[in-house]
Scaffold this motif. Structure first.
Motif, PDB file in Angstrom:
ATOM      1  N   ALA A 151       3.777  -8.591   8.447  1.00  0.00           N
ATOM      2  CA  ALA A 151       3.112  -8.193   9.587  1.00  0.00           C
ATOM      3  C   ALA A 151       1.550  -7.608   9.531  1.00  0.00           C
ATOM      4  O   ALA A 151       1.138  -7.613  10.385  1.00  0.00           O
ATOM      5  CB  ALA A 151       4.061  -6.862   9.994  1.00  0.00           C
ATOM      6  N   THR A 152       1.244  -7.658   8.222  1.00  0.00           N
ATOM      7  CA  THR A 152      -0.035  -7.171   7.949  1.00  0.00           C
ATOM      8  C   THR A 152      -1.367  -8.315   8.236  1.00  0.00           C
ATOM      9  O   THR A 152      -2.377  -8.446   7.687  1.00  0.00           O
ATOM     10  CB  THR A 152      -0.402  -6.245   6.965  1.00  0.00           C
ATOM     11  N   ALA A 211      -8.825  -8.707  -5.806  1.00  0.00           N
ATOM     12  CA  ALA A 211      -9.564  -9.851  -6.242  1.00  0.00           C
ATOM     13  C   ALA A 211     -11.410  -9.512  -6.078  1.00  0.00           C
ATOM     14  O   ALA A 211     -11.567  -8.290  -5.659  1.00  0.00           O
ATOM     15  CB  ALA A 211      -9.511 -11.038  -5.051  1.00  0.00           C
ATOM     16  N   ALA A 212     -11.801 -10.540  -6.890  1.00  0.00           N
ATOM     17  CA  ALA A 212     -13.376 -10.232  -7.069  1.00  0.00           C
ATOM     18  C   ALA A 212     -13.994 -10.057  -5.791  1.00  0.00           C
ATOM     19  O   ALA A 212     -14.923  -9.028  -5.533  1.00  0.00           O
ATOM     20  CB  ALA A 212     -14.096 -11.027  -7.825  1.00  0.00           C
ATOM     21  N   ASP A 213     -13.443 -10.589  -4.627  1.00  0.00           N
ATOM     22  CA  ASP A 213     -14.120 -10.345  -3.313  1.00  0.00           C
ATOM     23  C   ASP A 213     -13.129  -9.519  -2.167  1.00  0.00           C
ATOM     24  O   ASP A 213     -13.422  -9.447  -1.184  1.00  0.00           O
ATOM     25  CB  ASP A 213     -14.381 -11.681  -2.873  1.00  0.00           C
ATOM     26  N   ALA A 214     -12.436  -8.583  -2.756  1.00  0.00           N
ATOM     27  CA  ALA A 214     -11.610  -7.783  -2.120  1.00  0.00           C
ATOM     28  C   ALA A 214     -12.364  -6.808  -1.562  1.00  0.00           C
ATOM     29  O   ALA A 214     -13.257  -5.994  -2.289  1.00  0.00           O
ATOM     30  CB  ALA A 214     -10.374  -7.060  -2.868  1.00  0.00           C
ATOM     31  N   GLY A 215     -12.394  -6.779  -0.159  1.00  0.00           N
ATOM     32  CA  GLY A 215     -13.463  -6.030   0.434  1.00  0.00           C
ATOM     33  C   GLY A 215     -12.396  -4.635   1.055  1.00  0.00           C
ATOM     34  O   GLY A 215     -13.285  -3.854   1.884  1.00  0.00           O
ATOM     35  N   ALA A 216     -11.548  -4.129   0.556  1.00  0.00           N
ATOM     36  CA  ALA A 216     -10.656  -2.966   1.230  1.00  0.00           C
ATOM     37  C   ALA A 216      -9.808  -2.376   0.085  1.00  0.00           C
ATOM     38  O   ALA A 216      -9.497  -3.133  -0.866  1.00  0.00           O
ATOM     39  CB  ALA A 216      -9.991  -3.602   2.533  1.00  0.00           C
ATOM     40  N   PRO A 217      -9.554  -1.072   0.516  1.00  0.00           N
ATOM     41  CA  PRO A 217      -8.667  -0.569  -0.516  1.00  0.00           C
ATOM     42  C   PRO A 217      -7.229  -1.273  -0.445  1.00  0.00           C
ATOM     43  O   PRO A 217      -6.854  -1.997   0.426  1.00  0.00           O
ATOM     44  CB  PRO A 217      -8.263   0.777  -0.151  1.00  0.00           C
ATOM     45  N   VAL A 218      -6.548  -0.886  -1.627  1.00  0.00           N
ATOM     46  CA  VAL A 218      -5.188  -1.760  -1.688  1.00  0.00           C
ATOM     47  C   VAL A 218      -4.432  -1.206  -0.611  1.00  0.00           C
ATOM     48  O   VAL A 218      -4.038   0.018  -0.367  1.00  0.00           O
ATOM     49  CB  VAL A 218      -4.408  -1.342  -3.107  1.00  0.00           C
ATOM     50  N   PRO A 219      -3.780  -2.162   0.137  1.00  0.00           N
ATOM     51  CA  PRO A 219      -2.885  -1.914   1.403  1.00  0.00           C
ATOM     52  C   PRO A 219      -1.551  -1.038   0.851  1.00  0.00           C
ATOM     53  O   PRO A 219      -1.075  -1.272  -0.169  1.00  0.00           O
ATOM     54  CB  PRO A 219      -2.711  -3.041   2.060  1.00  0.00           C
ATOM     55  N   LEU A 220      -1.064  -0.311   1.889  1.00  0.00           N
ATOM     56  CA  LEU A 220       0.323   0.283   1.824  1.00  0.00           C
ATOM     57  C   LEU A 220       1.436  -0.419   1.251  1.00  0.00           C
ATOM     58  O   LEU A 220       2.137  -0.025   0.441  1.00  0.00           O
ATOM     59  CB  LEU A 220       0.500   1.200   2.972  1.00  0.00           C
ATOM     60  N   ASP A 221       1.478  -1.585   1.952  1.00  0.00           N
ATOM     61  CA  ASP A 221       2.667  -2.627   1.703  1.00  0.00           C
ATOM     62  C   ASP A 221       2.529  -2.870   0.118  1.00  0.00           C
ATOM     63  O   ASP A 221       3.582  -2.916  -0.829  1.00  0.00           O
ATOM     64  CB  ASP A 221       2.613  -3.809   2.252  1.00  0.00           C
ATOM     65  N   VAL A 222       1.181  -3.286  -0.526  1.00  0.00           N
ATOM     66  CA  VAL A 222       1.105  -3.693  -1.798  1.00  0.00           C
ATOM     67  C   VAL A 222       1.354  -2.362  -2.570  1.00  0.00           C
ATOM     68  O   VAL A 222       1.871  -2.559  -3.923  1.00  0.00           O
ATOM     69  CB  VAL A 222      -0.119  -4.280  -2.005  1.00  0.00           C
ATOM     70  N   ARG A 223       0.740  -0.912  -2.233  1.00  0.00           N
ATOM     71  CA  ARG A 223       1.124   0.012  -3.074  1.00  0.00           C
ATOM     72  C   ARG A 223       2.649   0.354  -3.454  1.00  0.00           C
ATOM     73  O   ARG A 223       3.067   0.922  -4.181  1.00  0.00           O
ATOM     74  CB  ARG A 223       0.250   1.299  -2.861  1.00  0.00           C
ATOM     75  N   ARG A 224       3.349   0.163  -1.955  1.00  0.00           N
ATOM     76  CA  ARG A 224       4.911   0.476  -2.312  1.00  0.00           C
ATOM     77  C   ARG A 224       5.569  -0.487  -3.160  1.00  0.00           C
ATOM     78  O   ARG A 224       6.301  -0.069  -3.916  1.00  0.00           O
ATOM     79  CB  ARG A 224       5.234   0.387  -0.900  1.00  0.00           C
ATOM     80  N   ARG A 225       5.132  -1.830  -3.106  1.00  0.00           N
ATOM     81  CA  ARG A 225       5.745  -2.823  -3.872  1.00  0.00           C
ATOM     82  C   ARG A 225       5.405  -2.315  -5.468  1.00  0.00           C
ATOM     83  O   ARG A 225       6.250  -2.549  -6.233  1.00  0.00           O
ATOM     84  CB  ARG A 225       5.463  -4.147  -3.641  1.00  0.00           C
ATOM     85  N   ALA A 226       4.403  -1.972  -5.808  1.00  0.00           N
ATOM     86  CA  ALA A 226       4.033  -1.747  -7.018  1.00  0.00           C
ATOM     87  C   ALA A 226       4.606  -0.693  -7.594  1.00  0.00           C
ATOM     88  O   ALA A 226       5.260  -0.456  -8.586  1.00  0.00           O
ATOM     89  CB  ALA A 226       2.528  -1.500  -7.244  1.00  0.00           C
TER      90      ALA A 226
ATOM     91  N   ALA B 191     -14.227 -13.097   4.950  1.00  0.00           N
ATOM     92  CA  ALA B 191     -15.194 -12.509   5.709  1.00  0.00           C
ATOM     93  C   ALA B 191     -14.720 -11.547   6.585  1.00  0.00           C
ATOM     94  O   ALA B 191     -15.266 -10.478   6.838  1.00  0.00           O
ATOM     95  CB  ALA B 191     -15.894 -13.630   6.469  1.00  0.00           C
ATOM     96  N   ALA B 192     -13.390 -11.594   6.810  1.00  0.00           N
ATOM     97  CA  ALA B 192     -12.721 -10.512   7.858  1.00  0.00           C
ATOM     98  C   ALA B 192     -12.437  -9.279   6.958  1.00  0.00           C
ATOM     99  O   ALA B 192     -12.218  -8.305   7.866  1.00  0.00           O
ATOM    100  CB  ALA B 192     -11.350 -11.172   8.213  1.00  0.00           C
ATOM    101  N   GLY B 193     -12.578  -9.204   5.527  1.00  0.00           N
ATOM    102  CA  GLY B 193     -12.731  -7.796   4.989  1.00  0.00           C
ATOM    103  C   GLY B 193     -11.417  -7.502   4.556  1.00  0.00           C
ATOM    104  O   GLY B 193     -11.344  -6.345   3.844  1.00  0.00           O
ATOM    105  N   ALA B 194     -10.370  -8.162   4.572  1.00  0.00           N
ATOM    106  CA  ALA B 194      -9.125  -7.380   4.077  1.00  0.00           C
ATOM    107  C   ALA B 194      -9.120  -7.524   2.608  1.00  0.00           C
ATOM    108  O   ALA B 194      -9.557  -8.227   2.065  1.00  0.00           O
ATOM    109  CB  ALA B 194      -7.833  -8.225   4.983  1.00  0.00           C
ATOM    110  N   TRP B 195      -8.058  -6.600   2.317  1.00  0.00           N
ATOM    111  CA  TRP B 195      -7.705  -6.537   0.542  1.00  0.00           C
ATOM    112  C   TRP B 195      -6.935  -7.806   0.567  1.00  0.00           C
ATOM    113  O   TRP B 195      -6.050  -8.389   1.040  1.00  0.00           O
ATOM    114  CB  TRP B 195      -6.975  -5.550   0.270  1.00  0.00           C
ATOM    115  N   ALA B 196      -7.181  -8.640  -0.862  1.00  0.00           N
ATOM    116  CA  ALA B 196      -6.366  -9.325  -1.508  1.00  0.00           C
ATOM    117  C   ALA B 196      -6.487  -9.347  -2.712  1.00  0.00           C
ATOM    118  O   ALA B 196      -7.658  -8.644  -3.722  1.00  0.00           O
ATOM    119  CB  ALA B 196      -6.946 -11.088  -1.033  1.00  0.00           C
ATOM    120  N   GLY B 197      -5.489  -9.687  -3.618  1.00  0.00           N
ATOM    121  CA  GLY B 197      -5.320  -9.250  -5.117  1.00  0.00           C
ATOM    122  C   GLY B 197      -4.116  -9.842  -5.731  1.00  0.00           C
ATOM    123  O   GLY B 197      -3.474 -10.676  -5.332  1.00  0.00           O
ATOM    124  N   VAL B 198      -3.956  -9.477  -6.840  1.00  0.00           N
ATOM    125  CA  VAL B 198      -2.707  -9.796  -7.704  1.00  0.00           C
ATOM    126  C   VAL B 198      -2.082  -8.759  -8.023  1.00  0.00           C
ATOM    127  O   VAL B 198      -2.591  -7.612  -8.583  1.00  0.00           O
ATOM    128  CB  VAL B 198      -3.216 -10.627  -9.091  1.00  0.00           C
TER     129      VAL B 198
END
Lengths: 232, 232
Positions: A151-152, A211-226, B191-198
């Motif tokens: 959904a995100t 990611a090297a180009d990650a432009g935002a903090p870790v989102p809630l869905d990923v933090r919950r999964r971790a 460019a839209a600025g969302a987080w991505a990673g591993v």
């Protein structure tokens, strides 16, 4: 736990012959495996006649317990050019999901084993063509690894959808095997006094790595999964 | 790292068609997978003619890089009554080993992926009949999960050896795929600025759990294995 789902209906093909004490004809056990597995292994037969041989590949999957197939739907996807996915809709495939829970370390090599939960699903895949179901299936592939994430994300593009094959497998013809607990040793080996036991295993997540180009903090869905997969 | 082993020799059957950028025709990569995997998935074709279909089962394996088969030997075992092992020596089987290293969480569902190391081995198994090789293979099955353990166990009995089928698969016809690193997203999505990673994943061990009838302290081989697989 009571359930209104139908029990598994093993055919002769999915009746567990060896280790039948470990087979649980129980839809709840199948759902437990489907809920926790992050990948499956897809087995297809490729080639013809004397050249026919099995190929087994690890792949992602999505699960819809209320999908349109008997027993619910297991979704697979891949490039429209994939050899194994092209072969699949014409014939029976096998999808196996395995959760390795521990190494069973007996007093003899013979009684070494593993604690695990494993599901084997046989069926002829249906090619999913309905656009709404295709989109839902691709969302479920993401939801399987990080619940809440689909959904995100932005919507699938037409180009992405055109490049992706989606297959659905009924969860009807399935068998589940579960082993848990201590090693079972010969009485003489127990009497000899050596140690035996289980080394528990678990798949855990580390901290999310942006990611090297990650432009935002870790989102809630990923933090919950971790957090859900954190070592404990 | 220099190696004197021959490179993998993929046949058309094991040439990776999709995702060829992830295929590493490198024996060292195959050995890395074999060194770290605790189980494999064995795919066989069962049934004849129109009833022929693949079956994929998780199973233990042993590895002898200096075994008598071309490329080294991968050993499988099972009950002499096992359906899949009975079918295996007559035809090509597929053994797939998968190490799941992380969830690749992109900005679009389409670019979600996994980091993994995976090996696919095709071949016609050889039934191992030589008593010395059978005993060594069964030791290697234990060594694969807990290095050093086989030497601490009592010898295999004649009854145990008679009840066990041992198959050897050459590690010659194999392909390896490895994915590592960040998601690869569309420039517009970045460019839209969302987080991505591993989200890194790892199979870890908990503390060894002695069986109810364990009469001795946890032995060194098991403590070493638990430490090597401890969360960190």
């Amino acid at each position: 736990m009571p359930t209104t789902s139908p029990p598994l209906s093993p055919t002769p093909r999915t009746t567990v012959v060896r280790g039948h004490r470990r087979a649980t004809a129980d839809r709840a056990a199948l759902h437990d495996v489907l809920r926790h597995a992050l990948v499956c292994h897809l087995g297809v037969v490729v080639g013809e006649g004397a050249d026919a041989h099995p190929v087994v590949l690890p792949t992602a999957f999505g699960w819809d317990p209320d999908g349109p197939d008997e027993g619910g739907s297991l979704y697979l996807h891949g490039s429209v050019a994939s050899r194994s996915l092209r072969a699949a809709p014409r014939a029976t495939v096998c999808v196996t999901l395995t959760l390795l829970d521990g190494l069973v370390l007996a007093r003899s090599a013979f009684h070494h084993s593993a604690n695990y939960r494993s599901a084997v699903v046989l069926g002829t895949p249906r090619v999913v063509t309905d656009p709404a179901e295709r989109g839902r299936a691709l969302d479920l592939l993401v939801e399987q690894v990080v619940p809440g994430r689909a959904a995100t994300l932005r919507a699938h593009t037409r180009k992405e959808l055109a490049a992706t094959s989606v297959l659905a497998l009924p969860l009807h013809e399935a068998s589940v095997k579960v082993r848990a607990g201590d090693p079972v040793d010969e009485p003489d080996d127990v009497a000899a006094g050596a140690w035996a036991g289980v080394l528990p295993l678990r798949q855990v997540a580390g901290d999310p790595q942006g990611a090297a180009d990650a432009g935002a903090p870790v989102p809630l869905d990923v933090r919950r999964r971790a957090a859900a997969l954190a070592p404990h």
